[in-house]
Design a protein around this motif. Sequence first.
Motif, PDB file in Angstrom:
ATOM      1  N   PRO A 117       0.907  -1.211   0.102  1.00 19.59           N
ATOM      2  CA  PRO A 117      -0.166  -0.027  -0.086  1.00 19.59           C
ATOM      3  C   PRO A 117       0.865   1.371   0.127  1.00 19.59           C
ATOM      4  CG  PRO A 117      -0.864  -1.367   1.433  1.00 19.59           C
ATOM      5  CD  PRO A 117       0.314  -2.158   1.043  1.00 19.59           C
ATOM      6  N   GLU A 118       2.046   1.280   0.618  1.00 12.39           N
ATOM      7  CA  GLU A 118       2.707   2.301   0.476  1.00 12.39           C
ATOM      8  C   GLU A 118       3.103   2.929  -0.803  1.00 12.39           C
ATOM      9  OE1 GLU A 118       4.243  -0.588   2.335  1.00 12.39           O
ATOM     10  OE2 GLU A 118       2.835  -0.087   3.951  1.00 12.39           O
ATOM     11  N   THR A 119       3.113   1.774  -1.677  1.00 13.39           N
ATOM     12  CA  THR A 119       3.603   2.316  -3.178  1.00 13.39           C
ATOM     13  C   THR A 119       2.606   2.727  -4.245  1.00 13.39           C
ATOM     14  OG1 THR A 119       3.734   0.162  -3.951  1.00 13.39           O
ATOM     15  CG2 THR A 119       5.707   0.832  -2.709  1.00 13.39           C
ATOM     16  N   TRP A 120       1.160   2.462  -3.557  1.00 12.80           N
ATOM     17  CA  TRP A 120       0.250   2.673  -4.348  1.00 12.80           C
ATOM     18  C   TRP A 120       0.141   3.975  -4.667  1.00 12.80           C
ATOM     19  CZ3 TRP A 120      -4.090  -0.463  -1.506  1.00 12.80           C
ATOM     20  CH2 TRP A 120      -3.700  -1.560  -1.321  1.00 12.80           C
ATOM     21  N   ILE A 121       0.365   5.153  -3.930  1.00 13.14           N
ATOM     22  CA  ILE A 121       0.243   6.475  -4.400  1.00 13.14           C
ATOM     23  C   ILE A 121       1.022   6.839  -5.471  1.00 13.14           C
ATOM     24  CG2 ILE A 121       0.519   8.874  -3.702  1.00 13.14           C
ATOM     25  CD1 ILE A 121      -0.723   8.136  -1.013  1.00 13.14           C
ATOM     26  N   SER A 122       2.293   6.412  -5.454  1.00  9.52           N
ATOM     27  CA  SER A 122       3.241   6.825  -6.660  1.00  9.52           C
ATOM     28  C   SER A 122       2.823   5.676  -7.965  1.00  9.52           C
ATOM     29  CB  SER A 122       4.671   6.601  -6.293  1.00  9.52           C
ATOM     30  OG  SER A 122       4.808   4.948  -6.053  1.00  9.52           O
ATOM     31  N   GLN A 123       2.250   4.738  -7.713  1.00  7.85           N
ATOM     32  CA  GLN A 123       1.945   3.682  -8.948  1.00  7.85           C
ATOM     33  C   GLN A 123       0.652   4.125  -9.556  1.00  7.85           C
ATOM     34  OE1 GLN A 123       2.386   0.020  -6.877  1.00  7.85           O
ATOM     35  NE2 GLN A 123       3.137  -0.697  -8.578  1.00  7.85           N
ATOM     36  N   TYR A 124      -0.135   4.536  -8.878  1.00  4.24           N
ATOM     37  CA  TYR A 124      -1.681   4.733  -9.561  1.00  4.24           C
ATOM     38  C   TYR A 124      -2.190   6.203  -9.644  1.00  4.24           C
ATOM     39  CZ  TYR A 124      -1.169  -0.288  -8.348  1.00  4.24           C
ATOM     40  OH  TYR A 124      -0.542  -1.664  -8.538  1.00  4.24           O
ATOM     41  N   TRP A 148      -8.885  -2.496  -7.270  1.00  6.10           N
ATOM     42  CA  TRP A 148      -9.669  -2.166  -5.918  1.00  6.10           C
ATOM     43  C   TRP A 148      -9.710  -0.645  -6.078  1.00  6.10           C
ATOM     44  CZ3 TRP A 148      -7.578  -0.588  -1.032  1.00  6.10           C
ATOM     45  CH2 TRP A 148      -8.693  -0.698  -0.047  1.00  6.10           C
ATOM     46  N   LEU A 149      -8.743   0.076  -6.328  1.00  9.40           N
ATOM     47  CA  LEU A 149      -8.846   1.390  -6.037  1.00  9.40           C
ATOM     48  C   LEU A 149      -9.485   2.203  -7.054  1.00  9.40           C
ATOM     49  CD1 LEU A 149      -4.832   2.251  -5.609  1.00  9.40           C
ATOM     50  CD2 LEU A 149      -6.792   2.679  -3.794  1.00  9.40           C
ATOM     51  N   ALA A 173     -10.145   6.791   1.417  1.00  7.80           N
ATOM     52  CA  ALA A 173     -10.860   5.710   1.743  1.00  7.80           C
ATOM     53  C   ALA A 173     -10.071   4.191   1.688  1.00  7.80           C
ATOM     54  CB  ALA A 173     -12.132   5.583   0.749  1.00  7.80           C
ATOM     55  N   ALA A 174      -9.239   4.290   0.777  1.00  9.18           N
ATOM     56  CA  ALA A 174      -8.680   2.895   0.773  1.00  9.18           C
ATOM     57  C   ALA A 174      -7.824   2.638   2.226  1.00  9.18           C
ATOM     58  CB  ALA A 174      -7.624   2.823  -0.521  1.00  9.18           C
ATOM     59  N   ALA A 175      -7.137   3.763   2.595  1.00  6.29           N
ATOM     60  CA  ALA A 175      -6.429   3.719   3.725  1.00  6.29           C
ATOM     61  C   ALA A 175      -7.284   3.253   4.924  1.00  6.29           C
ATOM     62  CB  ALA A 175      -5.746   4.913   4.214  1.00  6.29           C
TER      63      ALA A 175
END
Length: 172
Positions: free
Chosen positions: A6-13, A58-59, A41-43
């Motif tokens: 989850p920590e990488t999701w912001i930079s990835q998506y 999911w996002l 919401a995801a967090a």
Amino acid sequence: MKNDLPETWISQYTDALYRWAFHKTSSVEIAEDLVQDTFLAAAEKINNFKGDSSPKTWLFSILNHKIIDYYRKKVRQPLSLGSNSNQTFFHEDGGWQQARKPKEWHEEDSNLLDDAEFRQILEKCLDALPDKWNATVRMKYLTEQSSDTICQELEISPTNLWQIMHRAKLQL
């Protein structure tokens, strides 16, 4: 995998989510807010993510729900006459405000397409559309060809015709 954390999701998506939100809202600010709300919401619901789908799927599911909620709220807001006006068209009970109620409308014999200034603006707007969209709108509304004829001429399916017409109307 490190990339699936989850920590990488912001930079990835973020970019893909933003592009989708902007496509759906046509507003930089709203798209940014929706993406931010999606990550919040995801967090909050990270424990609900079981990994049955990819994090991206999911996002996007969360984002699509945020977009739907945005439009639901927008539809429920009273229609106002401008950003500086407190006047609306309807009472809280849904009835017309007397001063805002539409007056009787008498259709005149003139056609808007007969107006040279309107025709010039319409041409400019049509020319700004992608070629296939432009041709579709012209065939459907200006030459009043049937949907079957348009599909055959442009070699598109009826579903694609509907989609093109919908997007062209929004763009116009």
